[in-house]
Design a protein around this motif. Structure first.
Motif, PDB file in Angstrom:
ATOM      1  N   GLY A   1     -45.689  38.008  26.856  1.00 14.81           N
ATOM      2  CA  GLY A   1     -45.402  38.146  25.427  1.00 14.81           C
ATOM      3  C   GLY A   1     -44.185  37.347  25.001  1.00 14.81           C
ATOM      4  N   ASN A   2     -44.054  36.131  25.514  1.00 15.72           N
ATOM      5  CA  ASN A   2     -42.890  35.317  25.160  1.00 15.72           C
ATOM      6  C   ASN A   2     -43.286  33.841  25.098  1.00 15.72           C
ATOM      7  N   TYR A   3     -42.349  33.015  24.657  1.00 13.53           N
ATOM      8  CA  TYR A   3     -42.635  31.586  24.536  1.00 13.53           C
ATOM      9  C   TYR A   3     -41.334  30.796  24.490  1.00 13.53           C
ATOM     10  N   HIS A   4     -41.455  29.505  24.720  1.00  9.60           N
ATOM     11  CA  HIS A   4     -40.383  28.566  24.391  1.00  9.60           C
ATOM     12  C   HIS A   4     -41.053  27.285  23.912  1.00  9.60           C
ATOM     13  N   GLU A   5     -40.284  26.379  23.360  1.00  9.71           N
ATOM     14  CA  GLU A   5     -40.858  25.167  22.789  1.00  9.71           C
ATOM     15  C   GLU A   5     -39.895  23.991  22.905  1.00  9.71           C
ATOM     16  N   ASP A   6     -40.453  22.793  22.832  1.00 12.72           N
ATOM     17  CA  ASP A   6     -39.650  21.591  22.715  1.00 12.72           C
ATOM     18  C   ASP A   6     -40.190  20.790  21.530  1.00 12.72           C
ATOM     19  N   ARG A   7     -39.888  19.536  21.448  1.00 12.71           N
ATOM     20  CA  ARG A   7     -40.267  18.754  20.270  1.00 12.71           C
ATOM     21  C   ARG A   7     -41.773  18.541  20.167  1.00 12.71           C
ATOM     22  N   THR A   8     -42.484  18.603  21.290  1.00 12.48           N
ATOM     23  CA  THR A   8     -43.910  18.251  21.274  1.00 12.48           C
ATOM     24  C   THR A   8     -44.856  19.378  21.658  1.00 12.48           C
ATOM     25  N   HIS A   9     -44.338  20.434  22.305  1.00 13.79           N
ATOM     26  CA  HIS A   9     -45.241  21.461  22.815  1.00 13.79           C
ATOM     27  C   HIS A   9     -44.690  22.880  22.611  1.00 13.79           C
ATOM     28  N   TYR A  10     -45.624  23.836  22.565  1.00  9.55           N
ATOM     29  CA  TYR A  10     -45.311  25.260  22.700  1.00  9.55           C
ATOM     30  C   TYR A  10     -45.711  25.663  24.118  1.00  9.55           C
ATOM     31  N   TYR A  11     -44.905  26.546  24.740  1.00  9.49           N
ATOM     32  CA  TYR A  11     -45.210  27.062  26.061  1.00  9.49           C
ATOM     33  C   TYR A  11     -45.264  28.587  25.943  1.00  9.49           C
TER      34      TYR A  11
END
Length: 220
Positions: free
Chosen positions: A138-148
């Motif tokens: 139930g969590n996420y992180h992101e950068d300029r091009t993708h969601y993880y």
């Protein structure tokens, strides 16, 4: 030379800080708040998100003004154990329509604008934000091009009931799933009806009956 070295060192720390913040995992909020992050792409005049529990409807979000709609008695859910459901009523070109399943919800979302929308779209493929195990699913992180996104999935309704957690990489530009990483099972539940319940598979050794001592007759 010292000045150049100092500037380079500062630049390195700034870049490391930026990358660290980009990789920082954030826990998803609850399901109602996730759904309220929807930003539909189609030409929608107005829409309302309704939560129905025990036959009573509650409007969680209204966008674009009040609309006149008919209460619905079925809808979609993003968590399999919930008894309640959600639906969306929306107005487009003077016509009232309804979103009552996850496939329709996926089309309503359209282009992914945020991590919450990514999780909603993935719900159509059976993935879920597990509110009880957000550290795993139930969590996420992101950068300029993708969601993880770290999400769960119900991988067996038979014995044993189980959930598996995955890390999904989603492209921000196309919304496509780039990679799916299987992180293994994090819930495995057996019940008494499971024929493969480990407790029932234990062979209980029956104790052999002990020979009774022979009676001896005493001579008088």
């Amino acid at each position: 030379m010292i000045k150049i070295t100092t500037q380079f060192t500062i630049l390195v720390f700034v870049l490391l800080g930026f990358l660290g913040n980009a990789q920082e995992k954030k826990k998803f909020s609850n399901i109602p708040n996730i759904l309220q992050r929807i930003e539909p792409d189609d030409k929608i005049d107005s829409w309302v998100l309704v939560y129905n529990s025990y036959g009573k409807g509650q409007e969680l979000k209204t966008s674009g003004g009040k609309i006149s709609y008919t209460p619905q008695f079925s809808g979609f859910n993003l968590f399999p154990s919930e008894d309640s459901f959600y639906y969306i009523a929306y107005s487009s070109g003077g016509k009232i329509s309804y979103i009552m399943d996850v496939e329709g919800l996926k089309k309503f979302v359209g282009k992914i604008d945020n991590a919450e929308e990514a999780a909603i779209v993935l719900a159509a493929d059976g993935y879920l934000v597990d509110e009880e195990f957000k550290d795993l699913a139930g969590n996420y992180h992101e950068d300029r091009t993708h969601y993880y996104l770290d999400l769960g999935k119900l991988t067996s309704k038979e014995c044993p009931y189980q959930k598996t957690h995955y890390t999904l990489t989603v492209s921000k530009s196309t919304g496509e799933i780039i990679q799916v990483k299987d992180n293994g099972t994090y819930i495995e539940l057996y019940n008494k009806k499971c024929a493969n319940n480990p407790r029932l598979l234990k062979i209980e050794k029956k104790q052999e009956p002990k020979d009774e001592p022979k009676k001896t007759t005493q001579r008088k």
